[in-house]
Motif scaffolding. Structure first.
Motif, mmCIF file in Angstrom:
data_model
loop_
_atom_site.group_PDB
_atom_site.id
_atom_site.type_symbol
_atom_site.label_atom_id
_atom_site.label_comp_id
_atom_site.label_asym_id
_atom_site.label_seq_id
_atom_site.Cartn_x
_atom_site.Cartn_y
_atom_site.Cartn_z
ATOM 1 N N VAL C 165 0.859 -1.182 0.000
ATOM 2 C CA VAL C 165 0.000 0.000 0.000
ATOM 3 C C VAL C 165 0.894 1.230 0.000
ATOM 4 O O VAL C 165 1.934 1.248 0.635
ATOM 5 C CB VAL C 165 -0.911 -0.010 1.250
ATOM 6 C CG1 VAL C 165 -1.629 1.321 1.412
ATOM 7 C CG2 VAL C 165 -1.907 -1.152 1.185
ATOM 8 N N ASP C 166 0.475 2.237 -0.762
ATOM 9 C CA ASP C 166 1.189 3.506 -0.769
ATOM 10 C C ASP C 166 0.694 4.310 0.432
ATOM 11 O O ASP C 166 -0.440 4.784 0.453
ATOM 12 C CB ASP C 166 0.899 4.247 -2.082
ATOM 13 C CG ASP C 166 1.704 5.528 -2.208
ATOM 14 O OD1 ASP C 166 2.160 6.045 -1.157
ATOM 15 O OD2 ASP C 166 1.876 6.003 -3.342
ATOM 16 N N LEU C 167 1.556 4.444 1.426
ATOM 17 C CA LEU C 167 1.115 5.070 2.678
ATOM 18 C C LEU C 167 0.734 6.537 2.482
ATOM 19 O O LEU C 167 -0.123 7.056 3.194
ATOM 20 C CB LEU C 167 2.210 4.948 3.737
ATOM 21 C CG LEU C 167 2.442 3.528 4.267
ATOM 22 C CD1 LEU C 167 3.459 3.550 5.386
ATOM 23 C CD2 LEU C 167 1.144 2.881 4.733
ATOM 24 N N SER C 168 1.341 7.186 1.502
ATOM 25 C CA SER C 168 1.044 8.605 1.332
ATOM 26 C C SER C 168 -0.371 8.817 0.794
ATOM 27 O O SER C 168 -0.975 9.845 1.029
ATOM 28 C CB SER C 168 2.074 9.253 0.407
ATOM 29 O OG SER C 168 1.912 8.740 -0.904
ATOM 30 N N THR C 169 -0.893 7.855 0.069
ATOM 31 C CA THR C 169 -2.252 8.006 -0.483
ATOM 32 C C THR C 169 -3.231 7.028 0.155
ATOM 33 O O THR C 169 -4.437 7.166 0.010
ATOM 34 C CB THR C 169 -2.263 7.737 -2.004
ATOM 35 O OG1 THR C 169 -1.841 6.378 -2.205
ATOM 36 C CG2 THR C 169 -1.344 8.667 -2.751
ATOM 37 N N GLY C 170 -2.703 6.004 0.817
ATOM 38 C CA GLY C 170 -3.574 4.964 1.384
ATOM 39 C C GLY C 170 -4.095 3.992 0.342
ATOM 40 O O GLY C 170 -4.899 3.119 0.629
ATOM 41 N N LYS C 171 -3.620 4.152 -0.895
ATOM 42 C CA LYS C 171 -4.128 3.296 -1.981
ATOM 43 C C LYS C 171 -3.222 2.074 -2.187
ATOM 44 O O LYS C 171 -2.014 2.143 -1.955
ATOM 45 C CB LYS C 171 -4.179 4.095 -3.274
ATOM 46 C CG LYS C 171 -5.276 5.129 -3.290
ATOM 47 C CD LYS C 171 -5.664 5.459 -4.727
ATOM 48 C CE LYS C 171 -6.778 6.483 -4.768
ATOM 49 N NZ LYS C 171 -6.365 7.727 -5.405
ATOM 50 N N PRO C 172 -3.816 0.975 -2.656
ATOM 51 C CA PRO C 172 -2.997 -0.208 -2.958
ATOM 52 C C PRO C 172 -1.960 0.122 -4.019
ATOM 53 O O PRO C 172 -2.220 0.932 -4.914
ATOM 54 C CB PRO C 172 -3.999 -1.226 -3.515
ATOM 55 C CG PRO C 172 -5.340 -0.728 -3.144
ATOM 56 C CD PRO C 172 -5.236 0.753 -2.974
#
Ligand code: SF4
Ligand code: SF4
Ligand code: SF4
Lengths: 119, 343, 353
Positions: C165-172
């Motif tokens: 997950v991309d922590l900066s966007t919260g997206k997978p």
């Protein structure tokens, strides 16, 4: 081909052989079809190629040319279309009544115009 | 001996079964016509228009309904035939509801199943939104709406011939005979209904074997500008815009080709029906290497089974079009009547 | 795209993957180019999952690359593989865990040959006996190591310290999966999910929180091609195939590529560098390369192991942007330090560095 053949790797990326229909040039096809509608009728039997005077001694294949024009693959045809000797034998044989001789003439004309940006 | 005293069971109420029942009844025989679905009519029920003349399928449906509208015919629907066995001179017909009929003769007309397109995994049927079968395109013609899954009008449609036919990979080496001309018919219909939509047929051979088929093929090029590419599509996928991308060889150009499409139509072929297979297995009937029913003789006995009094009609023996199915059903009736008369 | 349709295919191609007790056969390419992958397969299996994986130092190359390069005959490779089976038999193992997709294809091909032509099995028994004095049992199962990680993917997910997950966007994260051709194209039934829509890596990525990209050239070969790659002048063949894939995946802006084949991992990694050098083109976001990881490397990251211990620095395309997105702290200056703290020679021209 991209890059020069002489680079530090000793090889380059191969050239694509793919016909990409979505990026192909359909101007020549449209030029011919609008002037010679019988062009649509070719069903690639090869009768014209078998009969063709020029094709027996030079690399010229009318059946294949028809297919390539329909797919927008013009580059391989530049030399080919000039080889027709206008004998008309292909016309006699075509079972679909394609006006083949006119197709060759129009193809040559269209390619000339294409190269002069007149299409 | 009164002919009307004979009772014939016809298993299957599609085109062949309806024609056979009608012809037998007309000759004065008592017929029990058994259809596993709720309504007779078979695959024809789904079809919008027929090749080669694109007449409405409804005209043939009406003909067949009239054909079985005869007091000599009893129609059973919603029940299948499980097994046919010989007892003395009679045939015992076991039905799926547990009941049993006896008959002087019987005709099997269990028809075909359309090939299940999921089995050609590489085309992504059931996965990609706009991959449909020829039967589903016919549904679209019926509703008058030819649209992509998200409701757009397609600007380019591809039709793949021989899906599930002539293909060792799915264990079908036979040609289904009708799908080439169906593709030509459907291509023309798309061009007529959506003049702005390009249509491509991907074929291995154009098998235009019936009267006026070749003419239809010619018409499709001459008047409707349908494009034909000779080559077997090897796979379909989707790009970021959810447009289909296919790979095929343009075998006449001798080069691989890729093309984006809004819709891909799979010309699904004919297979021996599952119901017919179960019936054949339960009754010990021979089947050919194509898994259709094996007839007594390929040339002069192709309505005949090895069981005396049991006859075959229509696509349970091999793929055929409606014209040939009707002729084949009539021939089965002629064989049955000859048998009944000499018994 | 309908997931239901894929699930239907996945259900058709389920293979037996044993739960424990594996005889491990290594990959020549992996041990050489990203040895951490093999190390972490063993570590995850033994330490995190508590499985018994046995290795015999007498195991050799399968000679698969020589076989596909036309220098090793089929009889020879059958005998070499039979010797591996003999080692497994001697150690009492019936399940083979194969780390290489080329080897996996070889093993599949040999087992199928023996099944259909039993005389070839007898001949191989004779050849092996004559050459080495050994006898062997045909193994009960063969699994590719990606099959095994696939089997335990949810267990790994339960122990996860990080997700895809991309922590900066919260997206997978957007993940491209690439399956080695010899994993299932020759024998679809030996691959989890078959050949057209393999599930083996998709299953891992989904369990670990990522999103899979299904792009047009997904099924295309990476271009390894054995004999193409082996002859320098022919490498353009290989390069072309990989570039075709990169061009096709580029619009999706993938965060990473996960591959299950040593050859594919290597080529998709190294060719990005070569293409940048020849054509000046890169395919990832922000003019960067797309990191290419093995499934064990990804599993290792998920489980919280140190990226430099896993060996990510030995890829040409460095994983720093990926690590940042996942929130994994890794000091780039420590990439090339040996265990004793001394500096190792540093590769030049790395991508994303
Ligand atoms: S007219 Fe031209 S194309 Fe036709 S047969 Fe003669 S030389 Fe060949
Ligand atoms: S003879 Fe006519 S139909 Fe046949 S390939 Fe030539 S132009 Fe086409
Ligand atoms: S009729 Fe045409 S499409 Fe159908 S199986 Fe035969 S060749 Fe293929």
């Amino acid at each position: 081909m991209s890059g020069s053949t002489r680079n530090k790797f000793g090889f380059t990326v191969n050239r694509s052989r793919l016909i990409d229909y979505d990026s192909s040039d359909r101007l020549v096809r449209e030029y011919i079809t609008s002037r010679e509608p019988s062009f649509r009728l070719c069903f690639a039997c090869g009768g014209c190629t078998a009969a063709c005077t020029a094709g027996h001694h030079a690399p010229f294949n009318l059946r294949r040319m028809n297919t390539l024009i329909r797919r927008g693959e013009i580059d391989p045809l530049r030399d080919e279309v000039t080889r027709c000797m206008l004998c008309g034998k292909c016309l006699l044989v075509c079972p679909r009544g394609v006006n083949t001789r006119n197709v060759v003439l129009l193809a040559a004309e269209a390619i000339r115009k294409l190269d002069r940006n007149e299409l | 001996m009164s002919v009307a005293s004979k009772h014939v069971v016809v298993a299957g109420g599609g085109v062949a079964g309806m024609e056979a029942a009608g012809a037998l009844a007309e000759l004065g025989h008592r017929v029990t016509l058994i259809e596993k679905e709720q309504k007779p009519g078979g695959h024809l029920k789904q079809w919008h228009a027929l090749f080669p003349d694109r007449r409405p399928a409804d005209e043939v449906r009406k003909y067949l309904s009239r054909r079985i509208d005869n007091r000599n015919i009893r129609l059973f629907t919603g029940v299948g035939v499980d097994k046919i066995r010989k007892e003395g001179h009679e045939l015992c017909i076991e039905l799926s509801d547990g009941s049993e009929l006896t008959a002087d003769a019987a005709i099997i007309a269990t028809g075909f199943d359309l090939f299940d397109a999921h089995r050609k995994e590489e085309y992504g049927y059931g996965i990609y939104d706009n991959v449909i079968t020829s039967a589903e395109l016919e549904d679209m013609f019926n509703t008058g709406k030819i649209t992509t899954a998200d409701g757009r009008t397609p600007s380019r449609i591809g039709l793949i011939h021989c899906v599930g036919s002539r293909d060792e990979k799915v264990n079908n080496n036979h040609c289904s005979k009708v799908c080439c001309v169906t593709a030509v018919k459907q291509a023309i219909e798309v061009r007529q209904k959506l003049p702005g939509c390009e249509v491509f047929c991907f074929y291995m051979d154009m098998r235009m074997y019936g009267p006026y088929y070749e003419e239809l093929y010619r018409e499709s090029q001459e008047q409707h500008n349908v494009n034909y590419i000779r080559g077997k599509v090897s796979e379909a996928s989707v790009n970021i815009d959810n447009r289909l991308v296919i790979k095929v060889e343009d075998t006449l150009a001798g080069r691989p080709l890729r093309m984006e499409l809004d819709m891909l139509v799979l010309m699904v072929g004919m297979e021996m029906s599952k119901a017919g297979t179960r019936l054949a297995e339960a009754s010990g009937l021979d089947r050919g290497i194509n898994r259709f029913l094996e007839t007594g003789d390929h040339h002069y006995g192709n309505n005949i089974s090895h069981l005396k009094g049991l006859f075959y009609a229509g696509t349970c023996t091999a793929p055929m079009n409606i014209t040939d199915t009707i002729s084949h059903a009539r021939a089965a009736v002629a064989e049955a009547v000859r048998y009944l008369n000499t018994r | 795209m309908k997931l239901e349709g894929k699930k239907r295919i996945w259900a058709d191609y389920q293979k037996e993957i044993p739960d424990d007790h594996f005889f491990y056969v290594r990959s020549c390419i992996r041990q050489t180019f990203f040895a951490g992958s093999e190390q972490y397969f063993l570590k995850i299996m033994r330490d995190d999952l508590g499985k018994d994986v046995f290795e015999d130092p007498r195991h050799t190359t399968c000679t698969g690359i020589g076989y596909h390069g036309d220098v090793v005959p089929f009889e020879t490779i059958q005998t070499v593989v039979a010797r591996h089976f003999a080692l497994a038999t001697e150690a009492g193992y019936k399940n083979i865990a194969i780390s290489c997709v080329t080897s996996f294809g070889i093993y599949s091909e040999i087992l199928e040959t023996w099944k259909h032509f039993p005389e070839t099995l007898e001949r191989t028994r004779e050849d092996l006996l004559k050459a080495t004095g050994r006898t062997f049992e045909v193994p009960e199962t063969i699994s590719h190591t990606s099959d095994i990680i696939y089997k335990f993917r949810d267990e790994i997910a339960r122990k996860a310290k990080y997700n895809l997950v991309d922590l900066s966007t919260g997206k997978p994260l957007k993940v491209v999966e690439h399956i080695g051709c010899h994993y299932s194209k020759m024998f679809p039934k030996y691959g989890v999910g078959g050949a057209e829509f393999p599930h083996v890596l998709v299953g891992m990525v989904e369990s670990w929180g990522g999103d899979i990209i299904d792009y047009p050239e997904r099924r295309h070969c990476c271009g390894f091609g054995f004999r193409q790659y082996l002859v320098q002048a022919n490498r353009g063949y290989s390069l072309f195939a990989s570039r075709k894939k990169f061009e096709s995946m580029e619009p999706y802006r993938p965060d990473m590529i996960i591959a299950n084949c040593p050859g594919c991992t290597m080529f998709m990694d190294r060719w990005q560098y070569t293409i940048r050098e020849i054509d000046g083109i890169t395919y990832g976001a922000d003019d960067q390369g797309i990191p290419v990881l093995t499934y064990e490397e990804v599993a290792g990251l998920i489980l919280g192991y140190d990226p430099w211990e896993i060996g990510l620095q030995y890829h040409n395309v460095q994983s720093l942007p990926l690590l940042r997105k996942m929130g994994i702290k890794a000091d780039p200056t420590k990439r090339f330090l040996a265990k004793d703290g001394s500096r190792l020679p540093e590769p030049v021209n790395l991508m994303n560095s």
